[in-house]
Design a protein around this motif. Structure first.
Motif, PDB file in Angstrom:
ATOM      1  N   ILE A 203      -9.194  34.929 -11.183  1.00 27.29           N
ATOM      2  CA  ILE A 203      -9.190  33.842 -10.201  1.00 27.29           C
ATOM      3  C   ILE A 203     -10.608  33.379  -9.914  1.00 27.29           C
ATOM      4  CG2 ILE A 203      -8.717  33.297  -7.777  1.00 27.29           C
ATOM      5  CD1 ILE A 203      -6.249  35.131  -7.996  1.00 27.29           C
ATOM      6  N   MET A 204     -11.545  34.323  -9.784  1.00 27.23           N
ATOM      7  CA  MET A 204     -12.931  33.971  -9.521  1.00 27.23           C
ATOM      8  C   MET A 204     -13.494  33.136 -10.669  1.00 27.23           C
ATOM      9  SD  MET A 204     -16.211  36.410  -8.600  1.00 27.23           S
ATOM     10  CE  MET A 204     -16.265  37.271 -10.159  1.00 27.23           C
ATOM     11  N   GLY A 207     -11.776  29.705 -10.696  1.00 28.87           N
ATOM     12  CA  GLY A 207     -12.229  28.922  -9.542  1.00 28.87           C
ATOM     13  C   GLY A 207     -13.617  28.350  -9.741  1.00 28.87           C
ATOM     14  N   ILE A 210     -13.426  25.426 -12.212  1.00 28.99           N
ATOM     15  CA  ILE A 210     -12.957  24.197 -11.567  1.00 28.99           C
ATOM     16  C   ILE A 210     -14.053  23.587 -10.707  1.00 28.99           C
ATOM     17  CG2 ILE A 210     -11.302  23.270  -9.885  1.00 28.99           C
ATOM     18  CD1 ILE A 210      -9.316  25.391 -10.872  1.00 28.99           C
ATOM     19  N   GLY A 211     -14.792  24.465  -9.991  1.00 28.20           N
ATOM     20  CA  GLY A 211     -15.894  23.983  -9.162  1.00 28.20           C
ATOM     21  C   GLY A 211     -16.960  23.266  -9.967  1.00 28.20           C
ATOM     22  N   CYS A 317     -21.103  30.705  -6.242  1.00 29.40           N
ATOM     23  CA  CYS A 317     -19.760  30.773  -5.660  1.00 29.40           C
ATOM     24  C   CYS A 317     -19.705  30.068  -4.312  1.00 29.40           C
ATOM     25  CB  CYS A 317     -19.323  32.230  -5.506  1.00 29.40           C
ATOM     26  SG  CYS A 317     -18.772  33.007  -7.040  1.00 29.40           S
ATOM     27  N   LEU A 321     -17.502  26.855  -4.137  1.00 32.45           N
ATOM     28  CA  LEU A 321     -16.195  27.167  -3.556  1.00 32.45           C
ATOM     29  C   LEU A 321     -16.226  27.404  -2.051  1.00 32.45           C
ATOM     30  CD1 LEU A 321     -14.914  29.632  -6.315  1.00 32.45           C
ATOM     31  CD2 LEU A 321     -14.380  27.206  -6.096  1.00 32.45           C
ATOM     32  N   GLY A 325     -15.464  31.102  -1.734  1.00 33.48           N
ATOM     33  CA  GLY A 325     -16.289  31.493  -2.872  1.00 33.48           C
ATOM     34  C   GLY A 325     -17.217  32.633  -2.528  1.00 33.48           C
TER      35      GLY A 325
END
Length: 481
Positions: A203-204, A207, A210-211, A317, A321, A325
């Motif tokens: 997931i990290m 994510g 996508i960021g 992060c 996020l 994040g």
């Protein structure tokens, strides 16, 4: 073509590698679905415990990952696009092949640890050498993956806990958890919570990807170039990038972890997903963080001066996020090393148990080995982290080479297409020998040209030895595998 297509093409290549080359590797090895696995023939409720393949895949991913596919690719990003090529092609043709054979040969040899797997294929001398080498590497991994999160947690604790939770206190907490996870049955902690952590790891990575596409699509690989070495200090790409990026492409440490899952596989047909597939997933994670290094920062010098991989993870992060994040960043740089450190000590316990022929079903016999192992680990944790890391990096890739040569010998002896293992074994042998010859602090400090020549010569000697002597049966090796 926009540069973000580099990333998309790389992801597609990893997927194609799994579905196409992974199947080729599987077919060459020849899994037998009708053959009983160690999870069934040696079931003991402690280390030999059958589990579903989806759970094994997530546990294997977390066992082999650590901070390797995060920290290594971030550090390697300063070398430019070569790092991306190594992650993609290294994963498909070297790392995943290494992991598949280290896992499946362990299955075939009754859940054997890496020293026995090597010994059955390269001989008794190699076996005894690997017993020492693998145990030392596992201790180094356990120590590295204890001190790194302890240091970060100590920094995060500033202003909290009234100053009680210092580096030493956090180190004690981590070692206490390691000890517990090392001696209890594998399905009680590892089998229950690791799949959750494995999912968080993915997931990290997703994510952050996508960021990057949402926040800075025009910045992808903005300063990356194939025209020259982008490292600010002009350190040689070969062999350093192949040592720096280990777990994200090829890592000998994985061969010490694969037997843990080899003892839990219910059917040999699950091997491609559990072993080859977990490495492809780790390659994707490495690709993401290498991309962060070459996208989130304006140039290589800024990345190098950021303050280390942990800072890069935290800053990127949080920026990409937000608060969520930041939480993922903490989970990533704390949970990842912890969930590889405990299995490193577990593997060390099992390796030593094999040497002294001490069954590990009864708790007291586990303690007989675990207690001195942890005392040594605690002592090593007092040594400077950078020194430990250098030795870990070299020994890690050296072990990968030995395991690939072992798999090559297995295939060669059975008149199968051994080149799928022989070629990556030759390559990483050149890398490891060249690195130790060139390295100034722990190596011989030779110039890079001389170091590379020596590396090639050693690899050729290994190749000739395989082709000349590889057909000879190894005394004591099982003949029904």
């Amino acid at each position: 073509m926009p540069r973000y297509m580099w990333f998309i093409i790389s992801v597609i290549a990893l997927l194609v590698g799994y579905f196409v080359y992974g199947r080729i590797v599987e077919r060459i090895f020849g899994p037998n679905p009708a053959r009983s696995t160690p999870a069934k023939t040696k079931s003991d409720g402690v280390d030999y415990v059958a589990m579903p393949k989806w759970k094994l895949w997530l546990i294997q991913l977390l066992n082999i990952a650590g901070v390797g596919p995060v920290f290594g690719p971030i550090l390697g990003a300063v070398y430019g696009p070569t790092a991306l090529l190594w992650i993609v092609f290294g994963t498909i043709f070297a790392g995943a092949v290494h992991d598949y054979f280290s896992g499946m040969l362990s299955v075939r040899y009754g859940g054997a640890n890496v020293p026995d797997v090597v010994g059955y294929n390269l001989g008794k001398i190699a076996k005894n050498g690997m017993r020492v080498f693998a145990t030392i590497l596992l201790l180094l991994v356990g120590v590295v993956f204890a001190t790194a999160p302890a240091g970060l947690l100590a920094k995060l604790s500033v202003g909290h806990f009234d100053g009680v939770m210092t580096f030493g206190a956090w180190l004690g907490v981590i070692f206490a958890y390691y000890f517990l996870a090392t001696i209890i049955p594998i399905d009680k902690i590892i089998g229950r919570i690791y799949p959750i952590f494995g999912a968080l790891l993915l997931i990290m990575a997703i994510g952050v990807t996508i960021g990057l596409f949402v926040e800075m699509p025009e910045n992808f690989y903005s300063w990356a170039t194939f025209e020259h070495n982008t490292h600010p200090n002009d350190l040689p790409i070969f062999p350093l990038v192949f040592i720096t990026i280990a777990c994200g492409a090829l890592s000998g440490f994985h061969s010490t972890q694969s037997p843990l899952m080899a003892r839990c596989v219910e059917n040999e047909s699950e091997g491609r997903m559990v072993f080859y597939g977990a490495m492809v997933a780790e390659g994707f994670i490495g690709l993401v963080w290498c991309t962060v290094g070459m996208t989130f920062y304006p140039d290589a010098q800024a990345l190098l001066s950021a303050g280390g991989p942990a800072v890069v993870v935290n800053d990127s992060c949080v920026a990409l996020l937000g608060g969520f994040g930041g939480l993922l960043a903490i989970l990533g740089v704390v949970i990842l090393p912890v969930t590889s450190g405990d299995t490193a000590f577990r593997a060390a316990r099992l390796t030593i148990a094999d040497v002294v022929h001490l069954p590990q079903i009864k708790p007291m016999k586990r303690l007989v080995i675990a207690i001195p192992v942890f005392l040594i680990g605690i002592a090593l944790s007092q040594i400077d982290f950078n020194i430990i890391w250098r030795y870990f990096g070299f020994s890690n890739q050296t072990l990968a080479g030995i395991c690939l040569w072992s798999a090559a010998a297995y295939l060669y002896r059975k008149d199968k297409f051994h080149w799928i293992c022989t070629l990556p074994a030759s390559f990483i042998t050149v890398v490891s020998v060249s690195y130790i010859c060139f390295e100034k602090t722990m190596g011989f400090g030779l110039d890079i040209s001389t170091s590379n020549i020596i590396g090639v010569v050693v690899a050729v000697i290994c190749l000739v030895s395989l082709l000349k002597f590889g057909k000879k049966p190894v005394e004591g090796a099982p003949t029904d595998v």
